[in-house]
Scaffold this motif. Structure first.
Motif, PDB file in Angstrom:
ATOM      1  N   VAL A 240      29.088  18.486   6.919  1.00 50.97           N
ATOM      2  CA  VAL A 240      28.220  19.510   7.510  1.00 50.97           C
ATOM      3  C   VAL A 240      28.316  19.370   9.026  1.00 50.97           C
ATOM      4  O   VAL A 240      27.854  18.384   9.597  1.00 50.97           O
ATOM      5  CB  VAL A 240      26.766  19.353   7.035  1.00 50.97           C
ATOM      6  N   ALA A 241      28.939  20.344   9.676  1.00 52.68           N
ATOM      7  CA  ALA A 241      29.073  20.316  11.132  1.00 52.68           C
ATOM      8  C   ALA A 241      27.738  20.654  11.783  1.00 52.68           C
ATOM      9  O   ALA A 241      26.860  21.277  11.176  1.00 52.68           O
ATOM     10  CB  ALA A 241      30.149  21.303  11.580  1.00 52.68           C
ATOM     11  N   GLU A 242      27.593  20.254  13.029  1.00 53.54           N
ATOM     12  CA  GLU A 242      26.337  20.508  13.728  1.00 53.54           C
ATOM     13  C   GLU A 242      26.095  21.997  13.917  1.00 53.54           C
ATOM     14  O   GLU A 242      24.951  22.459  13.891  1.00 53.54           O
ATOM     15  CB  GLU A 242      26.322  19.798  15.079  1.00 53.54           C
TER      16      GLU A 242
ATOM     17  N   PRO B  10      22.106  23.059  12.884  1.00 51.35           N
ATOM     18  CA  PRO B  10      21.543  22.493  14.118  1.00 51.35           C
ATOM     19  C   PRO B  10      20.132  21.945  13.918  1.00 51.35           C
ATOM     20  O   PRO B  10      19.771  20.914  14.505  1.00 51.35           O
ATOM     21  CB  PRO B  10      21.559  23.678  15.090  1.00 51.35           C
ATOM     22  N   ASP B  11      19.324  22.607  13.096  1.00 52.64           N
ATOM     23  CA  ASP B  11      17.961  22.114  12.874  1.00 52.64           C
ATOM     24  C   ASP B  11      17.959  20.793  12.120  1.00 52.64           C
ATOM     25  O   ASP B  11      17.128  19.910  12.386  1.00 52.64           O
ATOM     26  CB  ASP B  11      17.156  23.155  12.091  1.00 52.64           C
ATOM     27  N   LEU B  12      18.876  20.650  11.162  1.00 53.50           N
ATOM     28  CA  LEU B  12      18.961  19.396  10.424  1.00 53.50           C
ATOM     29  C   LEU B  12      19.400  18.259  11.340  1.00 53.50           C
ATOM     30  O   LEU B  12      18.842  17.161  11.289  1.00 53.50           O
ATOM     31  CB  LEU B  12      19.934  19.556   9.254  1.00 53.50           C
TER      32      LEU B  12
ATOM     33  N   LEU C 152      19.707  24.639   7.165  1.00 56.46           N
ATOM     34  CA  LEU C 152      21.117  25.030   7.189  1.00 56.46           C
ATOM     35  C   LEU C 152      21.234  26.475   7.647  1.00 56.46           C
ATOM     36  O   LEU C 152      20.398  27.320   7.318  1.00 56.46           O
ATOM     37  CB  LEU C 152      21.739  24.868   5.808  1.00 56.46           C
ATOM     38  N   GLU C 153      22.300  26.763   8.381  1.00 53.12           N
ATOM     39  CA  GLU C 153      22.530  28.123   8.838  1.00 53.12           C
ATOM     40  C   GLU C 153      22.956  29.027   7.685  1.00 53.12           C
ATOM     41  O   GLU C 153      22.522  30.174   7.595  1.00 53.12           O
ATOM     42  CB  GLU C 153      23.603  28.128   9.935  1.00 53.12           C
ATOM     43  N   GLU C 154      23.808  28.542   6.800  1.00 49.69           N
ATOM     44  CA  GLU C 154      24.295  29.316   5.657  1.00 49.69           C
ATOM     45  C   GLU C 154      24.130  28.472   4.387  1.00 49.69           C
ATOM     46  O   GLU C 154      25.076  27.836   3.925  1.00 49.69           O
ATOM     47  CB  GLU C 154      25.761  29.706   5.843  1.00 49.69           C
TER      48      GLU C 154
ATOM     49  N   VAL D 226      27.093  26.361   1.784  1.00 48.40           N
ATOM     50  CA  VAL D 226      27.022  24.917   1.542  1.00 48.40           C
ATOM     51  C   VAL D 226      26.782  24.635   0.065  1.00 48.40           C
ATOM     52  O   VAL D 226      27.383  23.714  -0.514  1.00 48.40           O
ATOM     53  CB  VAL D 226      25.912  24.298   2.406  1.00 48.40           C
ATOM     54  N   ASP D 227      25.925  25.423  -0.560  1.00 46.87           N
ATOM     55  CA  ASP D 227      25.660  25.240  -1.990  1.00 46.87           C
ATOM     56  C   ASP D 227      26.922  25.458  -2.808  1.00 46.87           C
ATOM     57  O   ASP D 227      27.199  24.726  -3.774  1.00 46.87           O
ATOM     58  CB  ASP D 227      24.562  26.210  -2.423  1.00 46.87           C
TER      59      ASP D 227
END
Length: 608
Positions: A90-92, A96-98, A337-339, A343-344
């Motif tokens: 998972v890239a930043e 970003p929130d994570l 997560l942004e998307e 990711v799922d």
């Protein structure tokens, strides 16, 4: 490193591991030291004579050989790639929130922040050291992490461990709960940064990787003999370090837990309950829902979202919905997560690879399926394929269509053909029973006849299927049909599929970060027994008859998997009636159940 008692104990154990490494080095250098002393004595005219000359001639080559062997072993230990957990990076930019939450936790705990975040399709979280050159990240301009501040920082300081988070946690837990669960995990970066602990861990991981390298099959006898020696030395050192390495990890965990007590301690107690609940829902979802789809060549693309549905259904059945309703109103951790959907999907594909052994990407025989399409694409297709296999085996056995006053003569597949064949009033069979020569014994004369080749029993040299302990207690027709189904399914699984790699395919990419040649790494269930296969196929045949003659529909139960719906309601009590037919040869309970629901077993069904 802090002053926690666990950290001090971990450092003491790390020093014990490093002392073992130093002793091994001393043993390797001892012959060279003796040889140097002998040669120096000859130069100084002190150690002269035939005895000393013979000692020099023997010790000098021996020292050289020992040094070469030690250098080779050290090279293998240093260059061998340590094991790495399969994860979804998972890239930043994607979360970003994570990353911000993890960085804030690290600041509050006064420990180094993890270098990156990755997800695993499991209900667990841990720190993983990926500082080995084989695990090196891309260049600084292409890799964004939390702890790094540029390329020079990566060169001067070792990278912090990678934080691996269980993907089900992100979907089921709220943000506060995830923060509380991750606090003791992130606190482990403090002890991990200590030079002695890091060096001891690198040494143990190197030994473990060297054992793996020595265990790989090779055809060259020279390399096989050399690596056998390397493996022997590595195993010897691992046995010497085993206790100290285990206590080291316990000390690190104790130090991390002690440091994290000041952060969200009260919320962590509540969050730990959600960890156990998430594990139960994840295991049920994989074994009951995902596994049937994987066997069909389809992989659910939203497994983590399915966990939420499964646990919500579990809470509703256990009358816990009121307590969970207020909790579900809070912000879920997947919002970090942004998307989340992307990711799922990646985590779902990785879960299919790890637990079932599917291909690395979608293909003609390995395609994703959405939850809304699951009943039609998986459940309906699975039942019809199982029913088709059942009738194909009956055709091979020579079982003729049912005839009688209430059953019209037809060559189309019907449920009555199966019921009449399995109806048997003879005593149940036990393992090793040889009181009859084949399934024709105990025939009820219901119109389901057996070909003469089947009635004569198994061919010479083959084990009698009735001798299988799993089939003990079943009727003769059930035992024979179950054995035939098991053999037929084994042949289908052994047949190469278009998506499967051919034997002449190239070896896996050596640059891959984990070895995928032994998939599945974590099989969910042992292979189904012959009795279970027969029960599944008979249930599928009943469901096909219900859909084609009574208007039933396939459905998805989040906790039990494929289910049959009549007028939108889930049917019940089918499994005991199927087992009664298999074990006792009594179809009366099942026929009564079919009559109550308006299912016509004599009508033809559509097969897959």
């Amino acid at each position: 490193m802090g002053v926690e008692a666990g950290a001090q104990a971990a450092r003491a154990r790390a020093l014990a591991v490093l002392r073992i490494r130093s002793r091994a080095l001393a043993v390797a250098l001892l012959p060279a030291a003796v040889a140097v002393i002998l040669l120096a004595g000859a130069v100084g005219d002190r150690l002269e004579g035939p005895v000393w000359d013979a000692a020099r001639w023997v010790m000098t080559p021996f020292a050289v050989l020992v040094l070469l062997a030690a250098a080779g072993i050290a090279l293998v230990v240093a260059r061998a790639r340590p094991a790495m957990s399969p994860t979804v990076p998972v890239a930043e930019e994607a979360a970003p929130d994570l990353y911000r939450m993890v960085r804030d936790l690290a600041d509050r705990l006064d420990v180094p922040a993890p270098s990156a975040i990755a997800l695993t399709p499991d209900c667990d979280s841990w720190l993983e050291d990926r500082t080995h050159p084989a695990h090196a990240p891309p260049p600084a301009e292409e890799h964004h992490d939390i702890a790094g501040a540029g390329r020079q920082a990566h060169r001067r300081h070792p990278a912090a461990p990678v934080l691996v988070i269980g993907s089900p946690f992100l979907w089921w837990m709220r943000v506060g709960e995830l923060r509380a669960v991750l606090a003791p995990v992130i606190a482990g970066t403090g002890p991990s940064a200590h030079p002695d602990i890091a060096a001891a861990r690198r040494f143990v991981r190197g030994l473990d990787a060297a054992v793996a390298v020595a265990s790989e099959p090779r055809r060259d006898p020279v390399s096989r003999a050399v690596l056998a020696g390397v493996g022997w030395v590595a195993r010897l050192l691992l046995r010497s370090c085993r206790v100290h390495a285990a206590e080291l990890e316990r000390g690190v965990a104790a130090a991390a837990a002690e440091r994290a007590q000041a952060v969200d301690y009260g919320l962590r107690i509540v969050a730990q309950e959600q960890v156990g609940l998430a594990y139960a829902g994840w295991d049920r979802l994989l074994t009951r829902v995902a596994l049937p789809a994987w066997r069909m060549g389809r992989w659910p693309s939203r497994l983590d979202a399915g966990v939420v549905a499964a646990l919500t259904e579990l809470s509703r059945r256990d009358r816990l919905a009121e307590g969970f309703a207020s909790r579900l109103g809070e912000r879920p951790a997947c919002d970090l997560l942004e998307e989340p959907g992307t990711v799922d999907e990646a985590a779902s594909l990785l879960a299919a690879r790890l637990f079932h052994g599917g291909p690395a990407g979608p293909g003609p025989d390995w395609s994703p399926v959405d939850w809304s399409e699951y009943p039609d694409e998986v459940v309906d297709r699975k039942w019809r394929l199982d029913a088709a296999r059942l009738h194909r085996v009956l055709d091979a056995m020579g079982v003729r269509p049912t005839t009688g006053p209430t059953a019209p003569v037809t060559v189309a597949p019907t449920l009555s053909r199966v019921l009449d064949h399995l109806t048997d009033t003879a005593p149940a069979w036990t393992a090793g029973n040889t009181g009859a020569t084949g399934p024709a014994a105990g025939s009820t004369g219901s119109g389901a006849d057996i070909a003469p080749s089947e009635a004569a029993g198994p061919p010479p040299g083959r084990p009698d299927p009735l001798d299988d302990e799993d089939l003990a207690g079943t009727t003769a027709p059930s035992a024979t049909l179950a054995a035939r189904l098991s053999a037929e399914l084994a042949r289908e699984e052994a047949a190469p599929s278009p998506a499967a790699p051919s034997p002449a395919s190239p070896a896996p990419d050596p640059a891959a970060l984990w070895d995928d040649r032994a998939l599945p790494l974590f099989p969910l269930q042992p292979p189904r027994t012959a009795r279970e296969l027969l029960a599944d196929h008979l249930t599928a045949m009943v469901c096909c008859a219900a859909m084609d003659t009574a208007g039933a529909t396939p459905g998805l139960d989040w906790l039990d998997g494929p289910t049959l719906l009549m007028d939108g309601e889930r049917t019940a009590d089918l499994a005991p009636k199927v087992l009664t037919l298999i074990e006792d040869g009594d179809a009366t309970p099942l026929r009564v159940w079919l009559s109550q629901l308006g299912i016509r077993p004599e009508k033809p069904v559509r097969l897959g």
